[in-house]
Design an enzyme around this catalytic site. Structure first.
Site, PDB file in Angstrom:
ATOM      1  N   SER A  89     -53.105 -46.597-101.689  1.00 40.53           N
ATOM      2  CA  SER A  89     -54.271 -46.069-101.132  1.00 40.53           C
ATOM      3  C   SER A  89     -53.713 -44.879-100.062  1.00 40.53           C
ATOM      4  O   SER A  89     -52.873 -44.857 -99.711  1.00 40.53           O
ATOM      5  CB  SER A  89     -55.212 -47.145-100.069  1.00 40.53           C
ATOM      6  N   LYS A  90     -54.809 -44.177 -99.416  1.00 38.36           N
ATOM      7  CA  LYS A  90     -54.515 -43.252 -98.574  1.00 38.36           C
ATOM      8  C   LYS A  90     -53.826 -43.712 -97.461  1.00 38.36           C
ATOM      9  O   LYS A  90     -52.958 -42.914 -96.828  1.00 38.36           O
ATOM     10  CB  LYS A  90     -55.809 -42.363 -98.057  1.00 38.36           C
ATOM     11  N   ARG A  91     -54.056 -44.945 -96.859  1.00 37.94           N
ATOM     12  CA  ARG A  91     -53.394 -45.567 -95.806  1.00 37.94           C
ATOM     13  C   ARG A  91     -51.979 -45.622 -96.194  1.00 37.94           C
ATOM     14  O   ARG A  91     -51.203 -45.336 -95.261  1.00 37.94           O
ATOM     15  CB  ARG A  91     -54.027 -46.747 -95.536  1.00 37.94           C
TER      16      ARG A  91
END
Ligand code: GLU
Length: 513
Positions: free
Chosen positions: A265-267
């Protein structure tokens, strides 16, 4: 007769394209090109609530940057235009097929409100079950199969209904997936999916099938999150009488976090310091900026090469492949079934490999811009001539990961050092060495041809005459010429700087040390 191979990339414009999406586009493109076929870009914007301005342009620019060329689609048109589903909806394309399914008894109208469905869900949950709109439950819900005709008629006139797929209970459904092989499902796990929403907008399930059929798509590559819906899709093809023209589906494995399990994910990118998007993206509502591989200085070829190998291999150990090699070697048989762990270090490794193999003239031109920007120097400067720049690029390139690092890695090839590495001087400099370096300067001056080989041989000869081990003075010579204790090939640098500059730098260092 075999059909012309046609694959589409069909993203929803809900934000920036994640690298997993780029990989889906890439595999589709590679296969289409290998088979001499077409690659299409279709925009699936049926969910207007998730529409994000700028996302479509971002997708097109990303594909462009990656060198994935579109043969047909939103940006360039084609015989199947329009390629945006919201525009196709306006033409009544989807409604026609939803109605065809109603007429053939494979779909029905449903009138349940959101609240009613919510109540049904809660009731099921309170009994420890999960709610599904299907053959078991549809009789107790409000639809054209459960309600009397007169009521159905009245409800239809309100124009507030959806059309649902009628899935028969307990049927076996087969899907021959290009990656997973024969996958079997029981229809009991398939719900009566909504095909057309109350605003007349089709859902993904109906829209992609109608479009794949009309656009003569032969292979549909998509993420494995769609696998649970695939049996419904097989049924829709069957009920529309298009089974023979159903594209071969390929459900790609997920891209996983570099550490631990789960979807990348972007996280994860924020946490570990790497982009998950090809290009920089500015969120139009929050203004938040997410970094992209392009802006981080990655070469698109390296990015594409890395991405191709995330979940696929050519069946050999070969890792470095340009687009034409990828086109030639790609196969669905070698796409892995398991998720592929994203590896940021490997991504950097790919970029480094590409930079190290770039032609000196290409790098020399980039270096030229950096020199001009840094030194504000004139165009007729000898250091800005191609011979000098290309040779400098050749010396520097083994030491960089990105092309933007060229000048800063060895700025001493363009300007004399103003400071010298103190640690090296403290460790190695002795006043007795003054005579050696003075002699070395004179011996260099006497050389007829000031080449790397000659300078190297002369350095060793002068050291031998003075009874000095070359290893004791080599690093000092480097510091005199570059200010630094390590750097590009020393005698290559000496030859490039030229006799006059080398002698001037030695002289200046000897007055400073
Ligand atoms: N619009 C779908 C998505 O973005 C496309 C899936 C497909 O390629 O069929 O996930």
């Amino acid at each position: 007769m075999s059909r012309r191979v046609r694959l589409r990339f069909a993203p929803s414009p809900t934000g920036p394209l994640h690298i997993g999406g780029v990989r889906t586009a890439l595999y589709s493109y590679l296969y289409a090109k290998q088979k001499g076929g077409d690659f299409l870009l279709r925009i699936e914007d049926t969910d207007q609530t998730r529409f994000v301005p700028g996302a479509e342009e971002y997708i097109i620019e990303s594909l462009n940057w990656c060198g994935i060329k579109i043969d047909e689609g939103v940006s360039i048109g084609g015989v199947h235009a329009p390629y945006r589903q919201s525009e196709r909806k306006e033409l009544g394309i989807y409604k026609k097929y939803a109605e065809q399914l109603i007429e053939s008894g494979h779909a029905y109208y449903a009138f349940d409100t959101a609240e009613e469905l919510d109540t049904a869900r809660k009731t099921a949950e309170s009994q420890g079950a999960s709610f599904s709109y299907n053959a078991q439950s549809r009789g107790q819900l409000r639809n054209s199969l459960s309600l009397p005709d007169s009521e159905v008629k009245a409800l239809l006139s309100t124009n507030n209904f959806v059309i649902r797929l009628k899935v028969n209970a307990n049927e076996e459904i087969h899907l021959n997936d290009l990656i997973r092989g024969d996958v079997r499902f029981n229809s009991n796990i398939v719900d009566d999916k909504v095909l057309l929403k109350s605003d007349g907008m089709p859902t993904y399930h109906l829209a992609h099938i109608v479009d794949d059929y009309l656009m003569e798509i032969t292979h549909a590559v998509r993420g494995e999150e769609w696998l649970p819906s695939a049996p419904a899709h097989v049924l829709i093809y069957q009920y529309l009488g298009w089974t023979d023209l159903m594209p071969r589906y390929a459900h790609l494995p997920l891209l996983l976090k570099p550490d631990g399990n789960g979807k990348l994910s972007k996280r994860d990118g924020d946490r570990l310091g790497f982009p998950v998007f090809p290009l920089e993206w500015k969120d139009p509502s929050t203004g938040e900026i997410s970094s992209g591989y392009r802006e981080r200085g990655y070469e698109p070829e390296a990015f594409v090469n890395m991405l191709a190998l995330l979940g696929w291999n050519p069946g050999t150990e070969q890792e470095i492949m340009n687009m034409s090699e990828l086109i030639e070697k790609f196969s669905f048989e070698h796409v892995h079934k398991a998720g592929a762990k994203f590896n940021p270090e490997k991504t950097l490794w790919f970029n480094t490999q590409y930079v190290h193999h770039m032609d000196n003239d290409v790098l020399g031109k980039k270096l030229k811009k950096q020199v001009i920007a840094a030194l504000n120097t004139e165009e007729d400067d000898v250091r800005l001539q191609n011979d000098y720049l290309f040779a400098a690029a050749a010396l520097i390139k083994p030491r960089v990961h990105f092309t933007y690092e060229l000048f800063n890695t060895a700025s001493y090839l363009f300007e004399a050092p103003i400071a010298y590495d103190k640690q090296v001087i403290e460790k190695r400099w002795k006043p007795e060495l003054l005579s050696f370096f003075t002699q070395l300067g004179a011996d260099f001056d006497a050389l007829q041809e000031f080449t790397a080989v000659n300078a190297d041989a002369q350095f060793k000869a002068t050291a031998a005459n003075a009874g000095i081990k070359p290893g004791d003075v080599l690093q000092l010579l480097r510091v005199m010429l570059s200010g630094q204790g390590s750097g590009v090939d020393l005698f290559g640098m000496i030859a490039l700087l030229g006799k006059t500059e080398v002698m001037a730098r030695i002289k200046k260092a000897l007055t400073t040390f």
